[in-house]
Design an enzyme around this catalytic site. Structure first.
Site, PDB file in Angstrom:
ATOM      1  N   HIS B 119       2.313   2.293   3.214  1.00  0.00           N
ATOM      2  CA  HIS B 119       0.973   2.303   2.709  1.00  0.00           C
ATOM      3  C   HIS B 119       1.170   2.952   1.410  1.00  0.00           C
ATOM      4  O   HIS B 119       1.005   1.938   0.132  1.00  0.00           O
ATOM      5  CB  HIS B 119      -0.079   2.690   3.436  1.00  0.00           C
ATOM      6  CG  HIS B 119      -1.364   2.786   2.597  1.00  0.00           C
ATOM      7  ND1 HIS B 119      -2.373   2.071   2.874  1.00  0.00           N
ATOM      8  CD2 HIS B 119      -1.950   3.607   1.542  1.00  0.00           C
ATOM      9  CE1 HIS B 119      -3.808   2.393   1.829  1.00  0.00           C
ATOM     10  NE2 HIS B 119      -3.219   3.160   1.247  1.00  0.00           N
ATOM     11  N   GLU B 120       1.623   3.983   1.239  1.00  0.00           N
ATOM     12  CA  GLU B 120       1.680   4.633  -0.323  1.00  0.00           C
ATOM     13  C   GLU B 120       2.739   4.163  -1.085  1.00  0.00           C
ATOM     14  O   GLU B 120       2.391   3.862  -2.171  1.00  0.00           O
ATOM     15  CB  GLU B 120       1.984   6.243   0.201  1.00  0.00           C
ATOM     16  CG  GLU B 120       1.219   7.031   0.952  1.00  0.00           C
ATOM     17  CD  GLU B 120      -0.333   6.960   0.055  1.00  0.00           C
ATOM     18  OE1 GLU B 120      -1.222   7.081   1.064  1.00  0.00           O
ATOM     19  OE2 GLU B 120      -0.577   6.836  -0.867  1.00  0.00           O
ATOM     20  N   HIS B 123       1.243   1.386  -3.181  1.00  0.00           N
ATOM     21  CA  HIS B 123       0.670   1.974  -4.420  1.00  0.00           C
ATOM     22  C   HIS B 123       1.995   2.010  -5.431  1.00  0.00           C
ATOM     23  O   HIS B 123       1.563   1.806  -6.689  1.00  0.00           O
ATOM     24  CB  HIS B 123       0.107   3.145  -4.077  1.00  0.00           C
ATOM     25  CG  HIS B 123      -1.434   3.024  -3.327  1.00  0.00           C
ATOM     26  ND1 HIS B 123      -2.278   2.112  -3.581  1.00  0.00           N
ATOM     27  CD2 HIS B 123      -1.797   3.959  -2.368  1.00  0.00           C
ATOM     28  CE1 HIS B 123      -3.129   2.358  -2.590  1.00  0.00           C
ATOM     29  NE2 HIS B 123      -3.127   3.343  -1.854  1.00  0.00           N
ATOM     30  N   HIS B 129      -6.151  -0.668  -3.316  1.00  0.00           N
ATOM     31  CA  HIS B 129      -6.702  -1.084  -2.067  1.00  0.00           C
ATOM     32  C   HIS B 129      -7.204  -2.277  -1.671  1.00  0.00           C
ATOM     33  O   HIS B 129      -7.753  -2.861  -2.444  1.00  0.00           O
ATOM     34  CB  HIS B 129      -7.491   0.283  -1.737  1.00  0.00           C
ATOM     35  CG  HIS B 129      -7.122   1.535  -1.239  1.00  0.00           C
ATOM     36  ND1 HIS B 129      -7.659   2.631  -1.588  1.00  0.00           N
ATOM     37  CD2 HIS B 129      -5.853   1.996  -0.755  1.00  0.00           C
ATOM     38  CE1 HIS B 129      -6.710   3.589  -1.294  1.00  0.00           C
ATOM     39  NE2 HIS B 129      -6.031   3.385  -0.656  1.00  0.00           N
TER      40      HIS B 129
END
Lengths: 80, 380
Positions: B119-120, B123, B129
């Site tokens: 997930h990170e 970014h 998101h």
């Protein structure tokens, strides 16, 4: 309200305020944290409820309170 | 999906990353594997490739910290915020920070590092998101389901909006291991890991991975990760010549020895130790030995084996002595006849490469147990 309920309510208020500050760019501008239908806090709460597909009530209902206690990514949900 | 304001993204396809520190919750090898696997989630659907650095600057710096940690977003203790990462850019850009107050795991208990890291890194690559509760980029942590597909169509649409699809046209999310090396346009063709004619110059274990050397490139493959990363040798060791002859790892010293012609180098991570290259004879070979074909170090025996044509020499670390004369390969390794290109040890097996063939040799049973294709280790 019986003290217990009031205390829980205040804890919920602090939780949601912290959440909206961290992830929705809410800035407490000194005004008392009271629910007015159009104040900044309520607007941000509606924004958050909309993002997560919750019922957009602008109120701190149980579904919203449940969500703000879940583990999550530390990055805001709105650009900023 | 959503991107950050201004749609910041990396303008290059090969990105570097470095782990600044490690969580004490997991073994470093497990952290390395989780991070590598999390990055390969994104490289499997885009042209992006990731190179691990052991020192110095990198595009994506990865660290574990609690509470305040030199940026403007302190962590909040156990629970709540688990990690955060910065959009592509210089300095902080791309960096990923993990809250050390969480219990990082490689299971479904606690907080699964691979899942949060994937997930990170979304970014770090430019995704913000997603509102889709099934998407990896949804902000709330859900219990990690190892059997499920991590990337949702929403995530793939988002990352390919920024970087386009994987160069692998049948786009079955299989990792294409080709890097279009911009400085190497004159090179007629890059080696293809799935060619039936694939041969290797050298193969060795390396810090839990397996490294396959071929001309100017290496494939790096972690046994627990399906995909392989394909990189230039010079991106790790600029001074090393292409087309090495042999390589082996000495895990107990965290060193790797690489041979070309009558010289050899010793590296630790991406650093060549000082005083190298040295000449082959300094290892105890006769001076008329001008090159070796393959080598491996048997950690259990404390012996290193050097293969030349159909014979081999062995060096015994305990007695610190090299065989006085070479022995026939087939006498010690029945079923392995003639010259070999490469050999490495994985668990209690040796893998010998000869042309397009690979032989699995059981060190206990002292015999060949499987005949394999050379590309057996790749997702072909």
């Amino acid at each position: 309200f019986p003290a217990g309920t009031r205390q829980t309510k205040e804890e919920g208020m602090q939780l949601i305020q912290k959440y909206l500050e961290n992830y929705y760019g809410f800035k407490k501008d000194g005004e008392l944290l009271v629910w007015k239908s159009n104040n900044a806090m309520t607007q941000k709460l509606k924004e958050m409820q909309e993002f997560f597909g919750l019922e957009v009530t602008g109120k701190l209902d149980s579904a919203t309170l449940d969500l703000v206690q879940k583990r999550r990514c530390g990055l805001p949900d709105v650009a900023g | 999906f959503s991107t950050f304001a201004g749609e910041p993204k990396w303008t290059k396809q090969v990105l570097t990353y470095r782990l600044v520190n490690y969580t004490p919750d997991l073994r470093p090898a497990d952290v390395n594997a989780a991070i590598e696997k999390a990055l390969s989630v994104w490289s499997s659907v885009t042209p992006l490739r990731f190179i691990k650095k052991d020192r110095g600057d990198a595009d994506i710096l990865i660290s574990f910290a609690a509470r305040g940690h030199n940026d403007f977003i302190p962590f909040d203790g156990p629970g709540g915020s688990l990690a955060h990462a910065y959009a592509p850019g210089k300095d902080f850009g791309g960096d990923a920070h993990f809250d050390e107050d969480e219990t990082w795991t490689k299971s479904t208990e606690g907080t699964n590092l691979f899942y949060v890291a994937a997930h990170e890194f979304g970014h770090s690559l430019g995704l913000s998101h997603s509102k889709d509760p099934n998407a990896l980029m949804y902000p709330v942590y859900r219990k990690y389901d190892p059997s499920g597909l991590l990337l949702h169509q929403d995530d793939i649409a988002g990352i390919q909006y920024l970087y386009g699809p994987s160069p692998n046209t049948n786009n079955d999310q299989r990792e294409s291991t080709e890097i279009k090396d911009p400085t190497d346009s004159k090179n007629p063709a890059l080696p293809n890991s799935c060619s039936p004619n694939l041969t290797f110059d050298a193969v060795t274990s390396f810090r839990g991975e397996i490294m396959f050397f071929k001309d100017k490139h290496i494939w790096r493959k972690h046994p627990a990760v399906r995909t392989a990363d394909f990189e230039l040798i010079s991106s790790f060791w600029p001074q090393l010549p292409p087309g090495v002859d042999a390589a082996y790892e000495i895990p107990e010293k965290d060193e790797m020895v690489i041979f070309k012609g009558n010289e050899f180098w010793v590296v630790r991570g991406d650093t060549i130790l000082s005083g190298y290259p040295q000449k082959l004879y300094t290892l105890g070979f006769l001076k008329d030995v001008t090159k070796i074909d393959a080598a491996f170090h048997n950690r259990n025996e404390g012996k290193t084996y050097y293969f030349i044509a159909d014979k081999f020499w062995s060096y015994d670390k305990r007695s610190q002595s090299m065989d006085r004369k070479p022995l026939l390969i087939r006498d010690a390794f029945p079923g392995i006849n003639g010259k070999i290109d490469a050999v490495f040890q994985h668990e209690n097996f040796l893998y010998f490469f000869s042309g397009r063939k690979q032989f699995e040799f059981d060190l206990d049973k002292k015999r060949v147990t499987r005949f394999l294709k050379t590309n057996f280790w790749f997702p072909c």
